[in-house]
Design a protein around this motif. Structure first.
Motif, PDB file in Angstrom:
ATOM      1  N   MET A  14       4.423 -21.493  25.409  1.00 41.09           N
ATOM      2  CA  MET A  14       5.363 -21.603  24.271  1.00 41.09           C
ATOM      3  C   MET A  14       5.087 -22.080  23.030  1.00 41.09           C
ATOM      4  O   MET A  14       5.265 -21.656  22.004  1.00 41.09           O
ATOM      5  N   LYS A  15       4.037 -22.967  23.032  1.00 42.97           N
ATOM      6  CA  LYS A  15       3.318 -23.407  21.574  1.00 42.97           C
ATOM      7  C   LYS A  15       2.785 -22.270  20.951  1.00 42.97           C
ATOM      8  O   LYS A  15       2.644 -22.210  19.553  1.00 42.97           O
ATOM      9  N   LEU A  16       2.020 -21.411  21.739  1.00 37.16           N
ATOM     10  CA  LEU A  16       1.410 -20.188  21.127  1.00 37.16           C
ATOM     11  C   LEU A  16       2.404 -19.156  20.456  1.00 37.16           C
ATOM     12  O   LEU A  16       2.130 -18.838  19.343  1.00 37.16           O
ATOM     13  N   ILE A  17       3.851 -19.073  21.158  1.00 38.43           N
ATOM     14  CA  ILE A  17       4.569 -18.343  20.624  1.00 38.43           C
ATOM     15  C   ILE A  17       5.283 -18.774  19.120  1.00 38.43           C
ATOM     16  O   ILE A  17       5.428 -18.205  18.306  1.00 38.43           O
ATOM     17  N   ILE A  18       5.426 -20.291  18.964  1.00 34.42           N
ATOM     18  CA  ILE A  18       6.055 -20.863  17.971  1.00 34.42           C
ATOM     19  C   ILE A  18       4.937 -20.770  17.110  1.00 34.42           C
ATOM     20  O   ILE A  18       5.134 -20.684  15.775  1.00 34.42           O
ATOM     21  N   LEU A  19       3.740 -21.081  17.443  1.00 28.40           N
ATOM     22  CA  LEU A  19       2.533 -20.835  16.288  1.00 28.40           C
ATOM     23  C   LEU A  19       2.506 -19.544  15.598  1.00 28.40           C
ATOM     24  O   LEU A  19       2.382 -19.218  14.403  1.00 28.40           O
ATOM     25  N   LEU A  20       2.859 -18.474  16.653  1.00 31.25           N
ATOM     26  CA  LEU A  20       2.667 -17.080  16.033  1.00 31.25           C
ATOM     27  C   LEU A  20       3.859 -16.517  15.105  1.00 31.25           C
ATOM     28  O   LEU A  20       3.685 -16.034  14.104  1.00 31.25           O
ATOM     29  N   ILE A  21       5.184 -17.359  15.567  1.00 27.68           N
ATOM     30  CA  ILE A  21       6.263 -17.211  14.794  1.00 27.68           C
ATOM     31  C   ILE A  21       5.898 -17.721  13.271  1.00 27.68           C
ATOM     32  O   ILE A  21       6.385 -17.346  12.255  1.00 27.68           O
ATOM     33  N   PHE A  22       5.156 -18.801  13.496  1.00 28.93           N
ATOM     34  CA  PHE A  22       5.087 -19.831  12.077  1.00 28.93           C
ATOM     35  C   PHE A  22       4.122 -18.839  11.260  1.00 28.93           C
ATOM     36  O   PHE A  22       4.519 -18.539   9.625  1.00 28.93           O
ATOM     37  N   LEU A  23       3.163 -18.180  11.818  1.00 33.33           N
ATOM     38  CA  LEU A  23       2.083 -17.500  11.071  1.00 33.33           C
ATOM     39  C   LEU A  23       2.821 -16.210  10.418  1.00 33.33           C
ATOM     40  O   LEU A  23       2.498 -15.830   9.400  1.00 33.33           O
ATOM     41  N   ILE A  24       3.742 -15.627  11.296  1.00 31.43           N
ATOM     42  CA  ILE A  24       4.299 -14.544  10.794  1.00 31.43           C
ATOM     43  C   ILE A  24       5.277 -14.718   9.756  1.00 31.43           C
ATOM     44  O   ILE A  24       5.310 -13.914   8.717  1.00 31.43           O
ATOM     45  N   VAL A  57      11.661 -29.878  24.215  1.00 35.38           N
ATOM     46  CA  VAL A  57      11.466 -30.636  23.220  1.00 35.38           C
ATOM     47  C   VAL A  57      10.629 -29.695  22.045  1.00 35.38           C
ATOM     48  O   VAL A  57      11.079 -29.757  20.678  1.00 35.38           O
ATOM     49  N   MET A  58       9.899 -29.141  22.761  1.00 33.87           N
ATOM     50  CA  MET A  58       9.153 -28.181  21.634  1.00 33.87           C
ATOM     51  C   MET A  58      10.280 -27.034  20.887  1.00 33.87           C
ATOM     52  O   MET A  58       9.971 -27.001  19.683  1.00 33.87           O
ATOM     53  N   LYS A  59      10.880 -26.652  21.698  1.00 34.91           N
ATOM     54  CA  LYS A  59      12.067 -25.713  21.079  1.00 34.91           C
ATOM     55  C   LYS A  59      13.007 -26.257  19.970  1.00 34.91           C
ATOM     56  O   LYS A  59      13.000 -25.966  18.964  1.00 34.91           O
ATOM     57  N   TRP A  60      13.478 -27.568  20.319  1.00 40.50           N
ATOM     58  CA  TRP A  60      14.376 -28.206  19.243  1.00 40.50           C
ATOM     59  C   TRP A  60      13.594 -28.694  18.127  1.00 40.50           C
ATOM     60  O   TRP A  60      14.291 -28.839  16.961  1.00 40.50           O
ATOM     61  N   MET A  61      12.319 -29.108  18.361  1.00 39.59           N
ATOM     62  CA  MET A  61      11.559 -29.775  17.110  1.00 39.59           C
ATOM     63  C   MET A  61      11.223 -28.471  16.369  1.00 39.59           C
ATOM     64  O   MET A  61      11.131 -28.553  15.072  1.00 39.59           O
ATOM     65  N   SER A  62      10.929 -27.422  16.825  1.00 38.13           N
ATOM     66  CA  SER A  62      10.378 -26.122  16.202  1.00 38.13           C
ATOM     67  C   SER A  62      11.729 -25.560  15.284  1.00 38.13           C
ATOM     68  O   SER A  62      11.675 -25.066  14.143  1.00 38.13           O
ATOM     69  N   ILE A  63      12.925 -25.490  15.779  1.00 37.56           N
ATOM     70  CA  ILE A  63      13.946 -25.065  15.231  1.00 37.56           C
ATOM     71  C   ILE A  63      14.428 -25.783  14.137  1.00 37.56           C
ATOM     72  O   ILE A  63      14.752 -25.439  13.018  1.00 37.56           O
ATOM     73  N   SER A  64      14.433 -27.319  14.483  1.00 33.98           N
ATOM     74  CA  SER A  64      14.634 -28.288  13.494  1.00 33.98           C
ATOM     75  C   SER A  64      13.844 -28.083  12.306  1.00 33.98           C
ATOM     76  O   SER A  64      14.152 -28.161  10.953  1.00 33.98           O
ATOM     77  N   PHE A 114       6.546 -37.379  20.588  1.00 35.22           N
ATOM     78  CA  PHE A 114       7.236 -36.862  21.707  1.00 35.22           C
ATOM     79  C   PHE A 114       6.599 -36.122  22.481  1.00 35.22           C
ATOM     80  O   PHE A 114       5.447 -35.738  22.089  1.00 35.22           O
ATOM     81  N   ASP A 115       7.291 -35.581  23.798  1.00 37.32           N
ATOM     82  CA  ASP A 115       6.313 -34.836  24.772  1.00 37.32           C
ATOM     83  C   ASP A 115       6.387 -33.191  24.347  1.00 37.32           C
ATOM     84  O   ASP A 115       7.389 -32.559  24.791  1.00 37.32           O
ATOM     85  N   ILE A 116       5.592 -32.797  23.604  1.00 37.69           N
ATOM     86  CA  ILE A 116       5.653 -31.413  23.433  1.00 37.69           C
ATOM     87  C   ILE A 116       5.255 -30.442  24.371  1.00 37.69           C
ATOM     88  O   ILE A 116       5.217 -29.358  24.125  1.00 37.69           O
ATOM     89  N   GLU A 117       4.642 -30.881  25.436  1.00 36.80           N
ATOM     90  CA  GLU A 117       4.693 -29.974  26.681  1.00 36.80           C
ATOM     91  C   GLU A 117       5.841 -29.675  27.191  1.00 36.80           C
ATOM     92  O   GLU A 117       6.034 -28.850  27.934  1.00 36.80           O
ATOM     93  N   ASN A 118       6.828 -30.493  27.040  1.00 35.62           N
ATOM     94  CA  ASN A 118       8.305 -30.226  27.376  1.00 35.62           C
ATOM     95  C   ASN A 118       9.037 -29.099  26.478  1.00 35.62           C
ATOM     96  O   ASN A 118       8.770 -29.178  25.250  1.00 35.62           O
ATOM     97  N   ASN A 119       9.326 -28.204  27.237  1.00 36.80           N
ATOM     98  CA  ASN A 119       9.813 -26.785  26.553  1.00 36.80           C
ATOM     99  C   ASN A 119      10.821 -27.143  25.485  1.00 36.80           C
ATOM    100  O   ASN A 119      11.022 -26.805  24.581  1.00 36.80           O
TER     101      ASN A 119
END
Length: 242
Positions: free
Chosen positions: A1-11, A63-70, A56-61
């Motif tokens: 999931m972290k790789l997906i978010i990183l890819l979205i950020f780069l795009i 947590v990572m989702k809502w942090m990224s959206i925010s 926060f526990d960024i390994e938790n999907n």
């Protein structure tokens, strides 16, 4: 999931660099009187979010989702506001569009990721055993770490059908997350399980927050129900000499 978010950020970053600057008026906020506000605002947003990666526990999907959206909502929303105030034309609408698309993409990607990685103990046991396969015996060895004496272990052999059924069926709703990067928690020891059926033999390993079923690794989401059953069940444990 972290790789997906990183890819979205780069795009998003590349799209802003290659496409965003082509919108009217053809120049950015850094060429206007709002450049200092834009820079300091961006710095403050980053200073607000970066510590969260360690807190926060960024390994938790979730947590990572809502942090990224925010983060995307805040950083691109702020950029849109500055562009609306200091730039002529409709450049701010482009930034708003990128924000909306990024947030939706993260949310949808998270849902797909959950569908692909989330399962239950019952589902994995169904995959492990065939429908007509009967469990004849479950052997359990429970290793416990003692800081002074090292490892100690106890074992039990279970052939009672009701107890076997309880061990297999009661934790069936226990939620598991497929993962190749699980770090086992050894607080409550290591539980090695051997399942002997009328057709084959299978092995499962449990720790408090980790499961190894067949050849697959899982993180246990929430409570380890199998461990709880073992702790509460009256079994004929025998201490082993290591």
């Amino acid at each position: 999931m972290k790789l997906i978010i990183l890819l979205i950020f780069l795009i998003s970053f590349i799209a802003e660099s290659l496409i965003g600057k082509r919108f009217e008026p053809g120049y950015g906020v850094d060429e206007t009187e709002g450049k200092n506000i834009a820079r300091w605002g961006t710095v403050l947003i980053l200073l607000f979010f970066i510590p969260g990666l360690f807190i926060f526990d960024i390994e938790n999907n979730d947590v990572m989702k809502w942090m990224s959206i925010s983060f995307f909502f805040t950083i691109l929303g702020f950029q849109s506001l500055i562009e609306w105030k200091y730039l002529e034309g409709k450049k701010y609408l482009y930034s708003l569009s990128v924000m909306v698309i990024s947030v939706i993409t993260i949310f949808v990607s998270s849902l797909i990721y959950e569908q692909l990685t989330h399962t239950t103990f019952g589902e994995e046991m169904t995959e492990l055993l065939s429908e007509d396969e009967q469990i004849n015996e479950i052997k359990i060895v429970w290793f416990v770490m003692d800081n002074k004496e090292g490892y100690s272990s106890s074992s039990v052999s279970i052939t009672d059908k009701d107890t076997i059924s309880k061990l297999v069926e009661e934790p069936s709703e226990m939620e598991l997350i497929k993962s190749n990067n699980v770090v086992p928690e050894l607080d409550d020891g290591i539980i090695d399980i051997e399942i002997n059926t009328d057709k084959s033999r299978y092995y499962i390993t449990f720790t408090k927050g980790h499961a190894n079923i067949g050849r697959h690794e899982y993180k246990i989401d929430k409570e380890n129900k199998f461990l709880k059953i073992l702790e509460n069940e009256e079994l004929d444990w025998k201490e082993n000499n290591l």
